[in-house]
Structures are given as structure tokens and as C-alpha cells.
Scaffold this motif. Structure first.
Motif, PDB file in Angstrom:
ATOM      1  N   TYR A 176       2.597  -1.011  10.336  1.00 29.79           N
ATOM      2  CA  TYR A 176       1.279  -0.399  10.168  1.00 29.79           C
ATOM      3  C   TYR A 176       1.033  -0.095   8.699  1.00 29.79           C
ATOM      4  O   TYR A 176       1.873   0.521   8.036  1.00 29.79           O
ATOM      5  N   TYR A 177      -0.135  -0.501   8.219  1.00 28.61           N
ATOM      6  CA  TYR A 177      -0.494  -0.332   6.822  1.00 28.61           C
ATOM      7  C   TYR A 177      -1.720   0.557   6.678  1.00 28.61           C
ATOM      8  O   TYR A 177      -2.690   0.429   7.442  1.00 28.61           O
ATOM      9  N   CYS A 178      -1.675   1.401   5.694  1.00 27.73           N
ATOM     10  CA  CYS A 178      -2.818   2.229   5.325  1.00 27.73           C
ATOM     11  C   CYS A 178      -3.647   1.474   4.298  1.00 27.73           C
ATOM     12  O   CYS A 178      -3.092   0.759   3.452  1.00 27.73           O
ATOM     13  N   ALA A 179      -4.959   1.643   4.366  1.00 23.14           N
ATOM     14  CA  ALA A 179      -5.855   1.007   3.411  1.00 23.14           C
ATOM     15  C   ALA A 179      -6.923   1.992   2.961  1.00 23.14           C
ATOM     16  O   ALA A 179      -7.279   2.913   3.703  1.00 23.14           O
ATOM     17  N   ALA A 180      -7.427   1.772   1.772  1.00 20.88           N
ATOM     18  CA  ALA A 180      -8.536   2.578   1.255  1.00 20.88           C
ATOM     19  C   ALA A 180      -9.422   1.671   0.413  1.00 20.88           C
ATOM     20  O   ALA A 180      -8.909   0.802  -0.292  1.00 20.88           O
ATOM     21  N   GLY A 181     -10.723   1.869   0.498  1.00 18.27           N
ATOM     22  CA  GLY A 181     -11.606   1.034  -0.309  1.00 18.27           C
ATOM     23  C   GLY A 181     -13.006   0.977   0.211  1.00 18.27           C
ATOM     24  O   GLY A 181     -13.689   2.004   0.261  1.00 18.27           O
ATOM     25  N   TRP A 182     -13.427  -0.220   0.682  1.00 17.91           N
ATOM     26  CA  TRP A 182     -14.793  -0.480   1.077  1.00 17.91           C
ATOM     27  C   TRP A 182     -14.854  -1.191   2.425  1.00 17.91           C
ATOM     28  O   TRP A 182     -13.952  -1.963   2.757  1.00 17.91           O
ATOM     29  N   MET A 183     -15.890  -0.925   3.182  1.00 14.03           N
ATOM     30  CA  MET A 183     -16.027  -1.544   4.496  1.00 14.03           C
ATOM     31  C   MET A 183     -16.421  -3.002   4.339  1.00 14.03           C
ATOM     32  O   MET A 183     -17.326  -3.353   3.581  1.00 14.03           O
ATOM     33  N   SER A 184     -15.749  -3.853   5.086  1.00 13.36           N
ATOM     34  CA  SER A 184     -16.059  -5.275   5.060  1.00 13.36           C
ATOM     35  C   SER A 184     -17.115  -5.590   6.102  1.00 13.36           C
ATOM     36  O   SER A 184     -17.501  -4.735   6.899  1.00 13.36           O
ATOM     37  N   ALA A 185     -17.563  -6.831   6.109  1.00 17.20           N
ATOM     38  CA  ALA A 185     -18.543  -7.266   7.098  1.00 17.20           C
ATOM     39  C   ALA A 185     -17.983  -7.196   8.515  1.00 17.20           C
ATOM     40  O   ALA A 185     -18.723  -7.132   9.490  1.00 17.20           O
ATOM     41  N   GLU A 186     -16.658  -7.199   8.612  1.00 18.94           N
ATOM     42  CA  GLU A 186     -16.000  -7.123   9.917  1.00 18.94           C
ATOM     43  C   GLU A 186     -15.691  -5.680  10.326  1.00 18.94           C
ATOM     44  O   GLU A 186     -14.887  -5.442  11.230  1.00 18.94           O
ATOM     45  N   ASP A 187     -16.304  -4.712   9.637  1.00 15.96           N
ATOM     46  CA  ASP A 187     -16.074  -3.290   9.940  1.00 15.96           C
ATOM     47  C   ASP A 187     -14.621  -2.902   9.739  1.00 15.96           C
ATOM     48  O   ASP A 187     -14.052  -2.149  10.536  1.00 15.96           O
ATOM     49  N   GLU A 188     -13.993  -3.450   8.696  1.00 15.56           N
ATOM     50  CA  GLU A 188     -12.636  -3.077   8.335  1.00 15.56           C
ATOM     51  C   GLU A 188     -12.648  -2.502   6.926  1.00 15.56           C
ATOM     52  O   GLU A 188     -13.413  -2.956   6.075  1.00 15.56           O
ATOM     53  N   CYS A 189     -11.774  -1.544   6.673  1.00 12.65           N
ATOM     54  CA  CYS A 189     -11.698  -0.921   5.354  1.00 12.65           C
ATOM     55  C   CYS A 189     -10.651  -1.659   4.536  1.00 12.65           C
ATOM     56  O   CYS A 189      -9.471  -1.652   4.899  1.00 12.65           O
ATOM     57  N   ARG A 190     -11.067  -2.274   3.467  1.00 14.28           N
ATOM     58  CA  ARG A 190     -10.162  -3.070   2.637  1.00 14.28           C
ATOM     59  C   ARG A 190     -10.294  -2.691   1.173  1.00 14.28           C
ATOM     60  O   ARG A 190     -11.355  -2.257   0.740  1.00 14.28           O
ATOM     61  N   GLY A 191      -9.202  -2.909   0.441  1.00 13.34           N
ATOM     62  CA  GLY A 191      -9.219  -2.637  -0.995  1.00 13.34           C
ATOM     63  C   GLY A 191      -7.800  -2.406  -1.476  1.00 13.34           C
ATOM     64  O   GLY A 191      -7.131  -3.306  -1.951  1.00 13.34           O
ATOM     65  N   TYR A 192      -7.320  -1.179  -1.323  1.00 12.02           N
ATOM     66  CA  TYR A 192      -5.972  -0.821  -1.719  1.00 12.02           C
ATOM     67  C   TYR A 192      -5.081  -0.741  -0.478  1.00 12.02           C
ATOM     68  O   TYR A 192      -5.547  -0.387   0.605  1.00 12.02           O
ATOM     69  N   TRP A 193      -3.786  -1.037  -0.666  1.00  9.60           N
ATOM     70  CA  TRP A 193      -2.855  -1.075   0.464  1.00  9.60           C
ATOM     71  C   TRP A 193      -1.612  -0.243   0.198  1.00  9.60           C
ATOM     72  O   TRP A 193      -1.135  -0.166  -0.935  1.00  9.60           O
ATOM     73  N   GLY A 194      -1.065   0.323   1.277  1.00  2.00           N
ATOM     74  CA  GLY A 194       0.233   0.962   1.210  1.00  2.00           C
ATOM     75  C   GLY A 194       1.322  -0.046   1.507  1.00  2.00           C
ATOM     76  O   GLY A 194       1.046  -1.232   1.731  1.00  2.00           O
ATOM     77  N   GLN A 195       2.561   0.424   1.537  1.00  2.03           N
ATOM     78  CA  GLN A 195       3.709  -0.449   1.758  1.00  2.03           C
ATOM     79  C   GLN A 195       4.015  -0.661   3.236  1.00  2.03           C
ATOM     80  O   GLN A 195       4.754  -1.580   3.588  1.00  2.03           O
ATOM     81  N   GLY A 196       3.479   0.170   4.083  1.00  2.00           N
ATOM     82  CA  GLY A 196       3.656  -0.003   5.522  1.00  2.00           C
ATOM     83  C   GLY A 196       4.722   0.889   6.113  1.00  2.00           C
ATOM     84  O   GLY A 196       5.649   1.321   5.430  1.00  2.00           O
ATOM     85  N   THR A 197       4.583   1.157   7.403  1.00  2.00           N
ATOM     86  CA  THR A 197       5.573   1.896   8.158  1.00  2.00           C
ATOM     87  C   THR A 197       5.712   1.217   9.522  1.00  2.00           C
ATOM     88  O   THR A 197       4.716   0.851  10.149  1.00  2.00           O
ATOM     89  N   GLN A 198       6.952   1.043   9.963  1.00  2.00           N
ATOM     90  CA  GLN A 198       7.217   0.272  11.180  1.00  2.00           C
ATOM     91  C   GLN A 198       7.076   1.144  12.424  1.00  2.00           C
ATOM     92  O   GLN A 198       7.588   2.263  12.483  1.00  2.00           O
ATOM     93  N   VAL A 199       6.384   0.607  13.405  1.00  2.00           N
ATOM     94  CA  VAL A 199       6.271   1.244  14.720  1.00  2.00           C
ATOM     95  C   VAL A 199       6.848   0.277  15.752  1.00  2.00           C
ATOM     96  O   VAL A 199       6.442  -0.881  15.814  1.00  2.00           O
ATOM     97  N   THR A 200       7.803   0.766  16.532  1.00  2.00           N
ATOM     98  CA  THR A 200       8.432  -0.056  17.564  1.00  2.00           C
ATOM     99  C   THR A 200       8.322   0.653  18.901  1.00  2.00           C
ATOM    100  O   THR A 200       8.742   1.801  19.022  1.00  2.00           O
ATOM    101  N   VAL A 201       7.754  -0.020  19.880  1.00  2.00           N
ATOM    102  CA  VAL A 201       7.574   0.548  21.215  1.00  2.00           C
ATOM    103  C   VAL A 201       8.386  -0.278  22.198  1.00  2.00           C
ATOM    104  O   VAL A 201       8.172  -1.480  22.337  1.00  2.00           O
ATOM    105  N   SER A 202       9.301   0.371  22.882  1.00  2.00           N
ATOM    106  CA  SER A 202      10.151  -0.329  23.842  1.00  2.00           C
ATOM    107  C   SER A 202       9.655  -0.085  25.265  1.00  2.00           C
ATOM    108  O   SER A 202       9.120   0.978  25.571  1.00  2.00           O
ATOM    109  N   SER A 203       9.868  -1.073  26.108  1.00  2.00           N
ATOM    110  CA  SER A 203       9.399  -0.959  27.498  1.00  2.00           C
ATOM    111  C   SER A 203      10.419  -0.286  28.389  1.00  2.00           C
ATOM    112  O   SER A 203      11.565  -0.065  27.992  1.00  2.00           O
TER     113      SER A 203
END
Length: 120
Positions: free
Chosen positions: A93-120
Motif C-alpha cells: 500500500y502506497y500513500c500519495a499526495a498531489g492532484w486529482m487525475s481524470a480517473e479520480d485518483e490522487c497522484r503526484g508524490y509517493w511514499g515507499q509503501g507498507t505491506q499488508v498481508t491477509v491470510s484466509s
């Protein structure tokens, strides 16, 4: 420039909950939104949720009703409360900050990410 640092990832069983945090620093006043993306190996990064300066939010259909995005008033910390987690939510999972794209996503700056693991 804006720096983003994620935390809160981990391993959880299906149906469990996690809360991700993203600490922002730098010129945060140059951004108009913050958001979360996720990515699994071999797949494109996909938008999960975004929040704009006016407080409006958007969510991917796959997480609606389960995930909640929020931020503090100073735009210094972004959160993603994830409930009812499923194995298919497993991703980096990545955090982002910036501007809304045409696809309604926030893009611009990025973090390094953090892993999420869900087991069944």
C-alpha cells in the motif's frame, strides 16, 4: 517537494482490521489531495481511496463499505482504516499526495509503501 512515510501495515487474518498511517512533510500546501494506492507483483498500481482538500472522498468499488480514508486538518497525516479485510486485499500500500487525475485518483508524490498481508 513533499515527503510521505507510511506505517501500520502487517499481517492479519481474513475479516480482521488494520489502520494505515501516512506522515507528510515538506510543502504539503502545494497539494490538493491525498490518497492510497496498492500494488501486487505483476499488476499495475491501483487507486484505493482519495480525499480532497474540501473533504470529499472517493473509493474503489472493491473497498467501498470496508475502508475509510481520513486526514487531520493540517494535512500532515493521512489514514486508511481497513475493516473486513480479505485475502485479495493483500498488497503493498502506497500513500500519495498531489492532484486529482481524470480517473479520480490522487497522484503526484509517493511514499515507499507498507505491506499488508491477509491470510484466509
Amino acid at each position: 517537494q513533499v515527503q510521505l512515510v507510511e506505517s501500520g501495515g502487517g499481517s492479519v487474518q481474513s475479516g480482521g482490521s488494520l489502520r494505515l498511517s501516512c506522515a507528510a512533510s515538506g510543502n504539503t500546501y502545494s497539494t490538493y489531495c491525498m490518497g492510497w494506492f496498492r500494488q501486487t507483483p505483476g499488476k499495475e498500481r491501483e487507486g484505493v481511496a482519495a480525499i480532497e482538500d474540501d473533504g470529499s472522498t472517493t473509493y474503489a468499488d472493491s473497498v467501498k463499505g470496508r475502508f475509510t480514508i481520513s486526514q487531520d486538518n493540517a494535512k500532515k497525516t493521512l489514514y486508511l482504516q481497513m475493516n473486513g479485510l480479505r485475502p485479495e486485499d493483500t498488497a503493498m500500500y502506497y500513500c500519495a499526495a498531489g492532484w486529482m487525475s481524470a480517473e479520480d485518483e490522487c497522484r503526484g508524490y509517493w511514499g515507499q509503501g507498507t505491506q499488508v498481508t491477509v491470510s484466509s
